[in-house]
Write an enzyme that holds these catalytic residues in place. Structure first.
Site, PDB file in Angstrom:
ATOM      1  N   LYS A 126      15.632 -39.429  12.647  1.00  0.00           N
ATOM      2  CA  LYS A 126      15.531 -38.747  11.347  1.00  0.00           C
ATOM      3  C   LYS A 126      16.729 -37.861  11.019  1.00  0.00           C
ATOM      4  CE  LYS A 126      10.487 -38.571  11.354  1.00  0.00           C
ATOM      5  NZ  LYS A 126       9.304 -37.716  11.227  1.00  0.00           N
ATOM      6  N   ASN A 130      13.236 -39.221   6.560  1.00  0.00           N
ATOM      7  CA  ASN A 130      12.211 -40.114   7.121  1.00  0.00           C
ATOM      8  C   ASN A 130      11.956 -41.323   6.214  1.00  0.00           C
ATOM      9  OD1 ASN A 130      10.664 -38.651   5.134  1.00  0.00           O
ATOM     10  ND2 ASN A 130       8.845 -39.471   6.127  1.00  0.00           N
ATOM     11  N   ASP A 133       8.126 -35.818   4.836  1.00  0.00           N
ATOM     12  CA  ASP A 133       7.317 -35.144   5.873  1.00  0.00           C
ATOM     13  C   ASP A 133       6.963 -33.707   5.481  1.00  0.00           C
ATOM     14  OD1 ASP A 133       7.277 -37.206   7.782  1.00  0.00           O
ATOM     15  OD2 ASP A 133       9.179 -36.561   8.661  1.00  0.00           O
ATOM     16  N   ALA A 184      10.530 -25.709  18.130  1.00  0.00           N
ATOM     17  CA  ALA A 184      11.755 -25.477  17.349  1.00  0.00           C
ATOM     18  C   ALA A 184      12.630 -26.725  17.365  1.00  0.00           C
ATOM     19  CB  ALA A 184      12.514 -24.269  17.890  1.00  0.00           C
ATOM     20  N   GLY A 194      13.266 -30.772  15.631  1.00  0.00           N
ATOM     21  CA  GLY A 194      13.526 -31.204  14.257  1.00  0.00           C
ATOM     22  C   GLY A 194      12.309 -31.029  13.360  1.00  0.00           C
ATOM     23  N   ASN A 224       9.052 -20.891  21.134  1.00  0.00           N
ATOM     24  CA  ASN A 224       9.534 -22.155  21.681  1.00  0.00           C
ATOM     25  C   ASN A 224       9.899 -21.978  23.148  1.00  0.00           C
ATOM     26  OD1 ASN A 224      10.225 -24.915  21.208  1.00  0.00           O
ATOM     27  ND2 ASN A 224      12.381 -24.356  21.464  1.00  0.00           N
ATOM     28  N   ARG A 225       9.747 -23.072  23.917  1.00  0.00           N
ATOM     29  CA  ARG A 225      10.135 -23.046  25.338  1.00  0.00           C
ATOM     30  C   ARG A 225      11.576 -22.578  25.490  1.00  0.00           C
ATOM     31  NH1 ARG A 225      10.268 -28.744  28.368  1.00  0.00           N
ATOM     32  NH2 ARG A 225      11.651 -29.143  26.592  1.00  0.00           N
ATOM     33  N   TYR A 281      -1.553 -36.532  16.281  1.00  0.00           N
ATOM     34  CA  TYR A 281      -2.778 -37.186  15.801  1.00  0.00           C
ATOM     35  C   TYR A 281      -3.371 -38.155  16.823  1.00  0.00           C
ATOM     36  CZ  TYR A 281       0.775 -40.630  14.666  1.00  0.00           C
ATOM     37  OH  TYR A 281       1.834 -41.507  14.751  1.00  0.00           O
TER      38      TYR A 281
HETATM   39  P1  ATR Z   1      10.653 -33.533  17.057  1.00  0.00           P
HETATM   40  O1  ATR Z   1      11.675 -34.340  16.339  1.00  0.00           O
HETATM   41  O2  ATR Z   1       9.300 -34.189  17.125  1.00  0.00           O
HETATM   42  O3  ATR Z   1      10.594 -32.121  16.589  1.00  0.00           O
HETATM   43  P2  ATR Z   1      12.131 -32.560  19.346  1.00  0.00           P
HETATM   44  O4  ATR Z   1      13.243 -32.154  18.437  1.00  0.00           O
HETATM   45  O5  ATR Z   1      12.459 -33.236  20.639  1.00  0.00           O
HETATM   46  O6  ATR Z   1      11.114 -33.536  18.596  1.00  0.00           O
HETATM   47  O7  ATR Z   1      11.253 -31.245  19.633  1.00  0.00           O
HETATM   48  C1  ATR Z   1      10.216 -31.210  20.557  1.00  0.00           C
HETATM   49  C2  ATR Z   1       9.599 -29.806  20.621  1.00  0.00           C
HETATM   50  O8  ATR Z   1       8.588 -29.788  21.647  1.00  0.00           O
HETATM   51  C3  ATR Z   1      10.589 -28.706  21.006  1.00  0.00           C
HETATM   52  O9  ATR Z   1      10.184 -27.486  20.430  1.00  0.00           O
HETATM   53  C4  ATR Z   1      10.444 -28.669  22.524  1.00  0.00           C
HETATM   54  O10 ATR Z   1      10.822 -27.464  23.130  1.00  0.00           O
HETATM   55  P3  ATR Z   1      12.378 -27.254  23.573  1.00  0.00           P
HETATM   56  O11 ATR Z   1      13.085 -26.893  22.309  1.00  0.00           O
HETATM   57  O12 ATR Z   1      12.312 -26.139  24.545  1.00  0.00           O
HETATM   58  O13 ATR Z   1      12.830 -28.552  24.162  1.00  0.00           O
HETATM   59  C5  ATR Z   1       8.943 -28.822  22.650  1.00  0.00           C
HETATM   60  N1  ATR Z   1       8.580 -29.324  23.975  1.00  0.00           N
HETATM   61  C6  ATR Z   1       8.715 -30.585  24.430  1.00  0.00           C
HETATM   62  N2  ATR Z   1       8.260 -30.674  25.708  1.00  0.00           N
HETATM   63  C7  ATR Z   1       7.847 -29.424  26.066  1.00  0.00           C
HETATM   64  C8  ATR Z   1       7.277 -28.858  27.244  1.00  0.00           C
HETATM   65  N3  ATR Z   1       7.046 -29.604  28.334  1.00  0.00           N
HETATM   66  N4  ATR Z   1       6.966 -27.559  27.236  1.00  0.00           N
HETATM   67  C9  ATR Z   1       7.183 -26.786  26.132  1.00  0.00           C
HETATM   68  N5  ATR Z   1       7.725 -27.265  24.989  1.00  0.00           N
HETATM   69  C10 ATR Z   1       8.049 -28.561  24.959  1.00  0.00           C
END
Ligand code: ATR
Length: 277
Positions: free
Chosen positions: A47, A68, A101, A127, A129, A150-151, A218
């Site tokens: 995306k 998207n 989206d 945090a 996309g 966020n992690r 979902y």
């Molecule tokens: P999308 O396009 O769906 O947003 P993404 O950009 O990969 O996908 O983002 C995934 C999100 O899930 C992020 O906020 C990620 O946290 P990080 O920024 O720290 O990577 C979070 N996420 C994915 N796996 C995680 C985990 N095991 N624990 C905590 N947060 C997680």
């Protein structure tokens, strides 16, 4: 859901899934354009990459930072018309990227969670996309306060800085709020896999401090977060409505028709849950 909608309105169109490597997004888009497709949807992980590969960006894609939906357009007498709505001709073609989206999330919060995001306080988990687009769209909708957790805190800091710059009226902070909130929104991938931990530290922020919890996931239909939120007395919704509304909006961009939303909802539920939810 798209095919069910085509059938319902008597359009002899078909919606197909194709797996495309991230290295080939541009080539796949120009191939689809040249093969006479009316448009495409893109999903993870394309995306953001797609922003670079379309000829035009709709304001929605520019504002929310991701594409998207792509509409292929043909030039007719100085205007650009969606290929699916133009008479066949040999004129120039182009691709235009949209984001359906972000509006779909707002519609899902209103219709499925039954909470008005305008003037809401929102705790947003994630945090990436999807979370960044959600945060920006909620700020634009008039959310009062946004709390980003966020992690990787630096990514939440980046999103917060962008919101503070673009939407100075919104209170935006990184970390859990001290107050109750109207909405907790999960935009992380935690909950997709069995055994995933909660995306929220419920010792730091108990779920009953929120009116409603929306999970963009979902499948499964009920994540551990949603189960716990329901038990805590919150209104809950999974992300199926967001998926439905972004698909219906894309369908309308391609066809120029009003999407038969209930046909699409029924088909989507059947495909995703096999008729059982
Ligand atoms: P999308 O396009 O769906 O947003 P993404 O950009 O990969 O996908 O983002 C995934 C999100 O899930 C992020 O906020 C990620 O946290 P990080 O920024 O720290 O990577 C979070 N996420 C994915 N796996 C995680 C985990 N095991 N624990 C905590 N947060 C997680």
């Amino acid at each position: 859901m798209h095919n069910a909608a085509f059938a319902a309105v008597g359009l002899d169109w078909v919606y197909l899934g194709c797996e495309v490597s991230p290295d080939h997004v541009g080539q796949a888009l120009s191939g689809a354009l040249r093969m006479g497709f009316c448009g495409v949807n893109l999903t993870v992980p394309h995306k953001i990459e797609a922003l670079e590969w379309v000829d035009e960006l709709d304001v929605s894609a520019r504002e929310w930072g991701a594409v998207n939906t792509v509409v292929f357009e043909a030039e007719k007498g100085g205007d650009w018309l969606p290929v699916g709505q133009a008479e066949p001709g040999g004129g120039p073609l182009r691709s235009k990227g949209y984001n359906t989206d972000a509006d779909a999330l707002v519609r899902a919060l209103k219709e499925d969670l039954r909470i008005e995001p305008r003037s809401a306080r929102v705790l947003l988990l994630g945090a990436g996309g999807a979370a960044r687009a959600a945060a920006l769209r909620l700020a634009d909708e008039g959310a009062l306060e946004l709390y980003l957790v966020n992690r990787t805190p630096s990514k939440a800091e980046d999103s917060a800085a962008e919101i503070a710059k673009r939407f100075p009226a919104v209170v935006v902070e990184v970390g859990y709020p001290n107050s109750d909130v109207e909405i907790i929104l999960n935009a992380t991938s935690l909950g997709l896999k069995p055994g995933d931990p909660f995306p929220i530290d419920i010792n730091l922020y108990p779920l009953d401090r929120a009116d409603g919890v929306y999970d963009m996931i979902y499948r499964p239909a009920q994540t551990p977060l949603l189960r716990a939120a329901r038990e805590a007395g919150c209104q809950v919704s999974n992300g199926l409505g967001m998926l439905l509304y972004q698909g219906a909006a894309a369908w309308e961009l391609w066809t120029g028709l009003a999407a038969p939303i209930e046909v699409m909802r029924e088909a989507l539920g059947r495909e995703v849950y096999g008729g059982t939810q």
